[in-house]
Design a protein around this motif. Structure first.
Motif, PDB file in Angstrom:
ATOM      1  N   GLN A 100      39.396  33.707  41.977  1.00  0.00           N
ATOM      2  CA  GLN A 100      40.453  34.727  41.953  1.00  0.00           C
ATOM      3  C   GLN A 100      40.108  35.871  42.899  1.00  0.00           C
ATOM      4  OE1 GLN A 100      40.639  35.521  37.688  1.00  0.00           O
ATOM      5  NE2 GLN A 100      42.698  34.652  37.590  1.00  0.00           N
ATOM      6  N   ARG A 101      38.847  36.264  42.912  1.00  0.00           N
ATOM      7  CA  ARG A 101      38.420  37.332  43.823  1.00  0.00           C
ATOM      8  C   ARG A 101      38.522  36.886  45.274  1.00  0.00           C
ATOM      9  NH1 ARG A 101      32.925  38.962  40.467  1.00  0.00           N
ATOM     10  NH2 ARG A 101      33.952  40.127  38.779  1.00  0.00           N
ATOM     11  N   SER A 103      40.520  34.715  46.558  1.00  0.00           N
ATOM     12  CA  SER A 103      41.907  34.519  46.991  1.00  0.00           C
ATOM     13  C   SER A 103      42.799  35.719  46.723  1.00  0.00           C
ATOM     14  CB  SER A 103      42.502  33.291  46.278  1.00  0.00           C
ATOM     15  OG  SER A 103      42.522  33.496  44.878  1.00  0.00           O
ATOM     16  N   SER A 105      43.788  36.868  43.981  1.00  0.00           N
ATOM     17  CA  SER A 105      44.750  36.608  42.913  1.00  0.00           C
ATOM     18  C   SER A 105      44.655  37.705  41.855  1.00  0.00           C
ATOM     19  CB  SER A 105      44.466  35.251  42.257  1.00  0.00           C
ATOM     20  OG  SER A 105      45.233  35.090  41.084  1.00  0.00           O
ATOM     21  N   ASP A 106      45.811  38.141  41.392  1.00  0.00           N
ATOM     22  CA  ASP A 106      45.832  39.150  40.335  1.00  0.00           C
ATOM     23  C   ASP A 106      46.238  38.520  38.997  1.00  0.00           C
ATOM     24  OD1 ASP A 106      48.454  38.608  40.834  1.00  0.00           O
ATOM     25  OD2 ASP A 106      49.060  40.682  41.256  1.00  0.00           O
ATOM     26  N   GLY A 107      46.035  37.213  38.882  1.00  0.00           N
ATOM     27  CA  GLY A 107      46.446  36.504  37.665  1.00  0.00           C
ATOM     28  C   GLY A 107      45.629  36.849  36.438  1.00  0.00           C
ATOM     29  N   GLU A 111      45.974  33.821  33.852  1.00  0.00           N
ATOM     30  CA  GLU A 111      45.977  32.706  34.805  1.00  0.00           C
ATOM     31  C   GLU A 111      44.829  31.751  34.513  1.00  0.00           C
ATOM     32  OE1 GLU A 111      46.425  32.167  39.582  1.00  0.00           O
ATOM     33  OE2 GLU A 111      44.765  33.453  38.925  1.00  0.00           O
ATOM     34  N   ARG A 112      43.640  32.295  34.263  1.00  0.00           N
ATOM     35  CA  ARG A 112      42.483  31.430  34.005  1.00  0.00           C
ATOM     36  C   ARG A 112      42.701  30.583  32.753  1.00  0.00           C
ATOM     37  NH1 ARG A 112      39.890  36.293  34.906  1.00  0.00           N
ATOM     38  NH2 ARG A 112      38.896  36.326  32.840  1.00  0.00           N
ATOM     39  N   GLN A 144      40.445  25.406  40.389  1.00  0.00           N
ATOM     40  CA  GLN A 144      40.167  26.477  41.357  1.00  0.00           C
ATOM     41  C   GLN A 144      41.116  26.393  42.542  1.00  0.00           C
ATOM     42  OE1 GLN A 144      38.843  26.416  44.656  1.00  0.00           O
ATOM     43  NE2 GLN A 144      38.835  24.163  44.734  1.00  0.00           N
ATOM     44  N   VAL A 147      44.338  28.323  41.770  1.00  0.00           N
ATOM     45  CA  VAL A 147      44.298  29.777  41.596  1.00  0.00           C
ATOM     46  C   VAL A 147      45.259  30.432  42.595  1.00  0.00           C
ATOM     47  CG1 VAL A 147      42.863  31.828  41.972  1.00  0.00           C
ATOM     48  CG2 VAL A 147      41.975  29.912  40.630  1.00  0.00           C
ATOM     49  N   GLY A 148      46.057  31.352  42.119  1.00  0.00           N
ATOM     50  CA  GLY A 148      47.018  32.030  42.990  1.00  0.00           C
ATOM     51  C   GLY A 148      48.346  31.319  43.117  1.00  0.00           C
TER      52      GLY A 148
END
Length: 280
Positions: A100-101, A103, A105-107, A111-112, A144, A147-148
């Protein structure tokens, strides 16, 4: 929405070696597209161009309308390499935090949790990678790549090291992604897997696409078999509409008919014919 992936007159030279020679194809939104070919055919080069790891010598490649390798393209792309390794001391959840870091991503936690549920690893969120089976790590690798919320997922041999049960799990996951309108470009040498899950398939040899279509269309025109009192008669070039005439001829010649069936080539048959035609 436009195509998830476009290759147009794509070529790549490595000094005197022409790895890609005018490749053209598209992957539509929500489509699962299989790429087949022997080692050295150009599959890996094509995948690396799509990910922006290799620059083409000619033509163009686009990801969701953006030139491959640009920030806009990479933001819409998820990728799982054939050979990947996560730090063994990280947990499944920590692996996803890391990506996430990477890419942006603010999920967050939601999200995870959704991705771990999707790959059936919710109970393994706090389990370290080094204690996971190969199949679990493979599923975590797909998580992975998701992600995003990418629109295109490129998977390079995602089932090659798995047992039949592990491959079945990945197939079910791919079907789920297709239902979510995620496009998938699947690079594989396991023809049975591609035949089961892909909407369309392209066979690439010596840097060129030599055959493309749905698995059914590529297998079409396989012939007719008639079981008679003197054995099975094969008519490899016949089609279904010719069956009545074939039966009439056999009966006129005195044969007794027990069964008539159309035969279908497998994707493996199609693939081997293409390879043998190229090298023969």
């Amino acid at each position: 929405m436009g195509a998830a992936f476009v290759a147009e007159s794509l070529s790549k030279n490595y000094k005197s070696v022409r790895a890609l020679d005018g490749v053209n194809f598209e992957v539509a939104e929500g489509e699962l597209f299989g790429l087949l070919g022997p080692n050295g055919a150009g599959k890996s080069t094509l995948v690396k161009i799509g990910c922006g790891l290799v620059h083409p010598s000619g033509g163009r490649a686009e990801v969701c309308g953006a030139p491959a390798g640009t920030r806009a393209a990479n933001a819409r792309l998820g990728y799982l390499a054939e050979l990947f390794r996560f730090p063994g001391w990280l947990t499944a959840d920590e692996v996803l935090v890391l990506h996430q870091r990477l890419s942006d991503s603010d999920g967050g936690t939601r999200e995870r949790a959704e991705l771990l549920e999707l790959i059936d690893l919710s109970r393994a969120a706090d389990r370290r990678v080094e204690t996971m089976s190969k199949g679990m790590q493979q599923r975590l690798g797909i998580a992975q790549a998701l992600v995003g919320s990418p629109r295109l997922l490129i998977l390079d041999e995602p089932t090659s090291a798995l047992d039949p049960a592990g491959r079945r799990i990945i197939r079910a996951l791919l079907e789920e992604l297709k239902g979510r309108r995620v496009s998938v470009l699947l690079n594989s040498h396991l023809l049975s897997e591609v035949e089961l899950v892909c909407d369309r398939v392209a066979i690439i040899l010596a840097g060129r696409i030599v055959s493309e279509g749905t698995p059914d269309s590529l297998r079409a025109g396989s012939g007719v078999e008639v079981e008679t009192d003197s054995g099975v008669k094969h008519f490899p070039d016949a089609v279904r509409d010719e069956i009545p005439a074939i039966v009439d001829r056999l009966v006129a010649d005195g044969a007794r008919i027990y069964e008539v069936r159309t035969t279908r080539r497998s994707l493996e048959d199609v693939y081997l014919e293409a390879v043998e035609g190229q090298t023969g």
